[in-house]
Each structure stands twice: as structure tokens, then as C-alpha cells.
Design an enzyme around this catalytic site. Sequence first.
Site, PDB file in Angstrom:
ATOM      1  N   ARG A   1     -31.799  -0.308  34.623  1.00 35.53           N
ATOM      2  CA  ARG A   1     -30.493  -0.968  34.970  1.00 35.53           C
ATOM      3  C   ARG A   1     -29.070  -0.076  34.403  1.00 35.53           C
ATOM      4  NH1 ARG A   1     -32.525  -6.932  33.271  1.00 35.53           N
ATOM      5  NH2 ARG A   1     -33.989  -5.550  31.983  1.00 35.53           N
TER       6      ARG A   1
ATOM      7  N   THR B   1     -43.456  -6.703  28.489  1.00 38.97           N
ATOM      8  CA  THR B   1     -43.315  -6.857  26.810  1.00 38.97           C
ATOM      9  C   THR B   1     -44.444  -7.140  26.143  1.00 38.97           C
ATOM     10  OG1 THR B   1     -42.204  -9.090  27.360  1.00 38.97           O
ATOM     11  CG2 THR B   1     -40.556  -7.293  26.946  1.00 38.97           C
TER      12      THR B   1
ATOM     13  N   ARG C   1     -11.119  23.613  15.056  1.00 35.49           N
ATOM     14  CA  ARG C   1     -12.207  23.507  15.527  1.00 35.49           C
ATOM     15  C   ARG C   1     -13.244  23.682  14.221  1.00 35.49           C
ATOM     16  NH1 ARG C   1     -11.345  27.779  19.723  1.00 35.49           N
ATOM     17  NH2 ARG C   1     -13.819  27.953  19.820  1.00 35.49           N
TER      18      ARG C   1
HETATM   19  C1  UD1 Z   1     -36.588 -10.186  27.387  1.00 33.86           C
HETATM   20  C2  UD1 Z   1     -37.203 -11.340  27.338  1.00 33.86           C
HETATM   21  C3  UD1 Z   1     -36.309 -12.504  27.570  1.00 33.86           C
HETATM   22  C4  UD1 Z   1     -35.258 -12.311  26.572  1.00 33.86           C
HETATM   23  C5  UD1 Z   1     -34.433 -10.951  26.627  1.00 33.86           C
HETATM   24  C6  UD1 Z   1     -33.536 -10.929  25.313  1.00 33.86           C
HETATM   25  C7  UD1 Z   1     -39.636 -10.965  28.002  1.00 33.86           C
HETATM   26  C8  UD1 Z   1     -40.421 -11.200  29.309  1.00 33.86           C
HETATM   27  N1  UD1 Z   1     -38.345 -11.129  28.355  1.00 33.86           N
HETATM   28  O1  UD1 Z   1     -35.988  -9.826  28.714  1.00 33.86           O
HETATM   29  O2  UD1 Z   1     -36.855 -13.664  27.502  1.00 33.86           O
HETATM   30  O3  UD1 Z   1     -34.354 -13.217  26.889  1.00 33.86           O
HETATM   31  O4  UD1 Z   1     -35.536  -9.906  26.434  1.00 33.86           O
HETATM   32  O5  UD1 Z   1     -32.837  -9.714  25.388  1.00 33.86           O
HETATM   33  O6  UD1 Z   1     -40.009 -10.279  27.123  1.00 33.86           O
HETATM   34  N2  UD1 Z   1     -40.149  -2.859  26.949  1.00 33.86           N
HETATM   35  C9  UD1 Z   1     -41.495  -2.123  26.680  1.00 33.86           C
HETATM   36  N3  UD1 Z   1     -42.521  -2.138  27.404  1.00 33.86           N
HETATM   37  C10 UD1 Z   1     -42.377  -2.632  29.020  1.00 33.86           C
HETATM   38  C11 UD1 Z   1     -41.202  -3.387  29.043  1.00 33.86           C
HETATM   39  C12 UD1 Z   1     -40.246  -3.627  28.142  1.00 33.86           C
HETATM   40  O7  UD1 Z   1     -41.512  -1.409  25.700  1.00 33.86           O
HETATM   41  O8  UD1 Z   1     -43.325  -2.407  29.493  1.00 33.86           O
HETATM   42  C13 UD1 Z   1     -39.209  -2.789  25.900  1.00 33.86           C
HETATM   43  C14 UD1 Z   1     -37.849  -2.295  26.759  1.00 33.86           C
HETATM   44  O9  UD1 Z   1     -37.563  -1.217  26.081  1.00 33.86           O
HETATM   45  C15 UD1 Z   1     -36.953  -3.397  25.912  1.00 33.86           C
HETATM   46  C16 UD1 Z   1     -37.803  -4.578  25.439  1.00 33.86           C
HETATM   47  O10 UD1 Z   1     -38.931  -4.230  25.620  1.00 33.86           O
HETATM   48  O11 UD1 Z   1     -36.574  -2.817  24.627  1.00 33.86           O
HETATM   49  C17 UD1 Z   1     -37.403  -5.898  26.410  1.00 33.86           C
HETATM   50  O12 UD1 Z   1     -37.656  -5.416  27.849  1.00 33.86           O
HETATM   51  P1  UD1 Z   1     -36.377  -5.751  28.817  1.00 33.86           P
HETATM   52  O13 UD1 Z   1     -36.976  -5.263  30.404  1.00 33.86           O
HETATM   53  O14 UD1 Z   1     -35.032  -5.139  28.399  1.00 33.86           O
HETATM   54  O15 UD1 Z   1     -36.419  -7.267  28.940  1.00 33.86           O
HETATM   55  P2  UD1 Z   1     -35.389  -8.416  29.333  1.00 33.86           P
HETATM   56  O16 UD1 Z   1     -35.467  -8.452  30.694  1.00 33.86           O
HETATM   57  O17 UD1 Z   1     -34.084  -8.088  28.776  1.00 33.86           O
HETATM   58 CA    CA Z   2     -33.047  -6.649  27.647  1.00 31.16          CA
END
Ligand code: UD1
Ligand code: CA
Length: 459
Positions: free
Chosen positions: A16, A79, A333
Amino acid sequence: MSEKNTIILAAGKGTRMKSKLYKVLHRICGKSMVDHVLTQVSQLQMDKVVTVVGYGAESVENELGDRTEYVVQDQQLGTGDAVLRAEPILKNSKGTTLVISGDTPLFTASTLKNLFAYHDEKKATATILTSVAPNPTGYGRIVRNDLGIVEKIVEEKDANVEEKAISEINTGVYVFDNQKMFEALHEINNDNAQGEYYLTDAIEILKQADGIIAAYKMDDFSESMGVNNRVAQAAATKVMQNRINRQHMENGVTIINPDDTYIDCDVEIGTDTIIEPGVQLQAGTKIGNECVIGAHSKIIASVIHDGVTVTSSTIEHSEMMENSNIGPNSHLRPESVIGEHVHIGNFCEVKKATIGAHTKIGHLTYVGNAKLGEGINIGCGVIFANYDGKNKHETVVGDDVFIGSNVNLIAPVQISDHSFIAAGSTITDDVSRYEMAIARNRQTNKPGYFNKLPFDSAD
Ligand code: UD1
Ligand code: CA
């Protein structure tokens, strides 16, 4: 004391953001989002900190260095799967584990500390950090039963109309009983709208296994902001900027308009310094006491000592000693060192040069690859010609030299102490002590010549 660990989730692609740069490396006030998270976590004395990296792993490791351990999540399956990647490092820990995302840069160490305390107080299996969002769209919602007890977290995309109306959101920060967390994560599946393994599903699983699920609701929603796109990045920057500016004002710095002042993290500013609107002070900058940093100046990784005035100028990787001044509209600079009480006026550029105390460079001058002594007076429009098309050469000017206006100094050239260069000279040879150098054609005046020119004669 039981062990405390942290898992930072930083493997997501960040689609995004629509960027070549890996999401968690996008900057908020000069520091990457994931670095903000690690910096706060590091204040809590953790036994182990594990960062889950995937896409762009190497760049995250370069950014954070050895302040954390790393595990790799090859495929971004969600996550819940990401947290499981940390199991090989943490599985034997009997303690509690904080899970936090690398894209929530505004959490403070004190909030995280309160979360741990609340978790201990409630003797909980899992404690979710929640807040109430003015617009909860995009966040997971906290579903509570009639008694107000947390049942589960529902992601936006899986929520029904009733659940979507809930304004209490999951901030994506949790403290878990370490071992129970991994047990629960082995049971989650990806049967949901996004086909991902959700960490949030571990809550319902722990609940059904009779765990105690606590929710610590924080007052300040802004601190829990997650950054998934550039709009949120700008909003988070605003919050961080207010926080930084407030801290400086509390320390005795005058900021004329904090809404229009852009100071990075880790910038130092002394007391009674005045910062005018539109100023940018970037990472690595240190400013002393009683300075005035004038409107729209930009200072990058530079050291500005006490009593300096900078007027609408740009300063990069340079140093200005006590009571010197620059501007308006001048540019230092990299690798410029400006001595005490030096005056650099309008439209001057200085590069890789040292300038001795009390020297004056008033107007429209370029100084590059040079060493200037003390008490020099440089006229208007002087050019240190340092480049022959292939190499850069050095110019050395001694103390108490006078350089007239519109002089070119063709490097390499050496101008000794107490010498004088006549205005309009192009200097290619060294000048000795007490000499005057003049290097220009003599003027010729031709009487009556004007009338021979093809112009109408003067009235
Ligand atoms: C997530 C939460 C949501 C919460 C929000 C808060 C989940 C399913 N949802 O949603 O409930 O309200 O954060 O900000 O957890 N990441 C990984 N590996 C993956 C997917 C994600 O390391 O396979 C990391 C991303 O880099 C990020 C974090 O996990 O730093 C959160 O992932 P993201 O996809 O941003 O979750 P949200 O849709 O924001
Ligand atoms: Ca997020």
C-alpha cells in the site's frame, strides 16, 4: 524475574506504500519506522529482541545492525506465521513476549511498560493493547461480550456490520505468555478473507483454552497509528513532529511556529536558541545556545556552536564556530568549517573549506577546496576556481589578506599573510607577504568614440 522478549514484525511487503523502499524503512522525522519501534523497545531491558524480516531483509539488517536478532519469513503468509518464525529462538523462554509491528512508529517505551505491568497485574495469558479510533476503518476490532470481556479480534475484511461499528481497535501490540502463544499459533489457520495466518486469531484460541485475555486501553489514539500508506505516514510524521518540538520547547528553545518547524529525532538544541518558521533540522545536527536559525533554513548533520545566526540558508555536513553568521541565501556544502565571528553574507557558497576567525565573505562568492586564515576581507563576487575539468586543486589564503571584488583565484595558488589582491584580478601565481597583486588589463579611454557608434546620438 521472568524473561522478557520482543518480536518485531517487519517482513510484510507494504504494497500500500507503492514504493521501491521496504515499508518499515520509510522514515518518520529522519528515522525509519522500524528503528523507532526498536529504539523504544530497547529502553525496556529485554532479554531477547527478534525482528522478523522477509522482503528486503538485508536492508532492514543494515538499518538496525546488531541491536536485535533476526529471523527470516520467506513467504508473507500473515502476522501469525511471522511470529512463528521466531519460535526457534524463543521456544525455551518461560517468560512473556511483546509482539509489535515495525509499521507502528509512535508507541512510547512508557506505554509498553504500562502494558507489561497491566499484563502482570491481571495475570493474563495475553494482553492486547487497544485504543479507540475516531475512524477505525482498516484496523482489527476488539469484540467484547456483554460483560465487557474480550472474546476475539476481528479483522476489518472479516467483520460483519455490527463488528465494523466497534470503535475499539487492535493496535497490533500484545504481551503474551511466551509458550502459550506459540502453542496457539500452531493451531491457527488461514480460513479468512485474506487467506492469511492471523496473529489475532491466537486470542480466540487462547480464550477458548481458558486463558485470561486482558485488554489495556490506551487514552491516546494517535500513539497507536499504523502506517500502511503515505497518508498515514504524513499523519504519523505530524504526531512525531509535535512530540519532538514540544520536548525542545520544554528544554528552553523558542519555536515561533511549531506547526511549521521540522526537526528530526536525535537533534540537539541549546537553550535560548530561536527557531523561526519553515526551518528543517535534519538528523545528526547539534545546535548550541543562543543561536537564531532563521526562516526556511535547512541544516543537515551539522554542528552549530553558541551564538550563531543562520538566515535562510542551507548547511550540510559542516560546522559553524561561536558567533559566526551566514545568510540570507547562502549554502555550506559538506566539510566546511567556519571559524568564530566569521561573517558569510548573501548568495555565497562554501565547499570543503576552512575559514579562520573574523574573516568576512559578504556577497556572491564561491569558496571551494580552500584554507582561509583569520581576519581576511573578501569582496563581492570572488571565485575560488578549484576545478580544471579533471582535478580539484587547493587554494590557501593567509591571515589579514584583502581580496578585492570580482577576483578569480585559479587553484592551486597560495596567497600569503598581509597581502592585497586588486579588484578584478585573475590570480594564477602565488602572492607573497606584503605584496599587492593586480592582474587585469589597464583601462583605455577613447575620447569622442561614442559618436562613431551606430546609435542615435545622446540627447
Ligand atoms: C494488523 C492487525 C490488525 C491491527 C493492525 C494495527 C493482523 C492480522 N491484523 O493489521 O488487527 O489493527 O495491524 O496496525 O495482525 N507482517 C509480517 N509478515 C506477514 C504479514 C505482515 O512480518 O506475513 C508484518 C508487517 O511488516 C507489519 C506487521 O506485520 O509490520 C502488520 O502487518 P500489516 O499487513 O500491516 O497488518 P494490518 O493490516 O495493518
Ligand atoms: Ca499495518
